[in-house]
Design a protein around this motif. Sequence first.
Motif, PDB file in Angstrom:
ATOM      1  N   MET A  44      23.928 -75.575 -22.655  1.00  0.00           N
ATOM      2  CA  MET A  44      24.381 -77.014 -23.294  1.00  0.00           C
ATOM      3  C   MET A  44      25.293 -76.325 -24.465  1.00  0.00           C
ATOM      4  O   MET A  44      24.771 -75.810 -25.294  1.00  0.00           O
ATOM      5  N   TYR A  45      26.593 -76.507 -24.041  1.00  0.00           N
ATOM      6  CA  TYR A  45      27.628 -76.075 -25.097  1.00  0.00           C
ATOM      7  C   TYR A  45      27.889 -76.969 -26.019  1.00  0.00           C
ATOM      8  O   TYR A  45      27.904 -78.210 -26.016  1.00  0.00           O
ATOM      9  N   ARG A  46      28.152 -76.204 -27.214  1.00  0.00           N
ATOM     10  CA  ARG A  46      28.862 -76.925 -28.498  1.00  0.00           C
ATOM     11  C   ARG A  46      30.127 -76.213 -28.895  1.00  0.00           C
ATOM     12  O   ARG A  46      29.966 -75.038 -28.876  1.00  0.00           O
ATOM     13  N   ILE A  47      30.985 -76.911 -29.251  1.00  0.00           N
ATOM     14  CA  ILE A  47      32.391 -76.395 -29.557  1.00  0.00           C
ATOM     15  C   ILE A  47      32.595 -76.667 -30.813  1.00  0.00           C
ATOM     16  O   ILE A  47      32.745 -77.860 -31.281  1.00  0.00           O
ATOM     17  N   ARG A  48      33.046 -75.650 -31.737  1.00  0.00           N
ATOM     18  CA  ARG A  48      33.434 -75.981 -33.088  1.00  0.00           C
ATOM     19  C   ARG A  48      34.757 -76.574 -33.212  1.00  0.00           C
ATOM     20  O   ARG A  48      35.827 -76.083 -32.301  1.00  0.00           O
ATOM     21  N   GLN A  49      35.099 -77.549 -34.046  1.00  0.00           N
ATOM     22  CA  GLN A  49      36.374 -77.913 -34.241  1.00  0.00           C
ATOM     23  C   GLN A  49      37.429 -77.019 -34.570  1.00  0.00           C
ATOM     24  O   GLN A  49      38.395 -77.102 -33.826  1.00  0.00           O
ATOM     25  N   ALA A  50      37.087 -75.861 -35.325  1.00  0.00           N
ATOM     26  CA  ALA A  50      38.018 -74.956 -35.463  1.00  0.00           C
ATOM     27  C   ALA A  50      38.403 -74.086 -34.217  1.00  0.00           C
ATOM     28  O   ALA A  50      39.296 -73.571 -33.926  1.00  0.00           O
ATOM     29  N   ALA A  51      37.411 -73.960 -33.248  1.00  0.00           N
ATOM     30  CA  ALA A  51      37.684 -73.347 -31.993  1.00  0.00           C
ATOM     31  C   ALA A  51      38.536 -73.968 -31.017  1.00  0.00           C
ATOM     32  O   ALA A  51      39.500 -73.591 -30.536  1.00  0.00           O
ATOM     33  N   LEU A  52      38.496 -75.328 -31.175  1.00  0.00           N
ATOM     34  CA  LEU A  52      39.241 -76.111 -30.316  1.00  0.00           C
ATOM     35  C   LEU A  52      40.855 -76.299 -30.886  1.00  0.00           C
ATOM     36  O   LEU A  52      41.674 -76.130 -30.330  1.00  0.00           O
ATOM     37  N   GLU A  53      40.708 -76.306 -32.350  1.00  0.00           N
ATOM     38  CA  GLU A  53      42.029 -76.054 -32.845  1.00  0.00           C
ATOM     39  C   GLU A  53      42.881 -74.759 -32.734  1.00  0.00           C
ATOM     40  O   GLU A  53      44.094 -74.703 -32.481  1.00  0.00           O
TER      41      GLU A  53
END
Length: 66
Positions: A44-53
Amino acid sequence: MSVTTTLTVKDVAAVLGIQVEVVRRLIRRGELRASNIGTAAKPMYRIRQAALEKFLDEREVLGVEG
């Protein structure tokens, strides 16, 4: 402690306009950083906004391909 904005795989897929499975593939390949808050058998993944940026910044195109 500061609160960090996190996104689900479905959220990221919607932002990028791609399928959920493509986001999961990017995570498995190590191209998009994520945290697994589930188990190895059922991630169950969670991606930080900073990682997406960062992911988007690394793929920025400055010129026009011809």
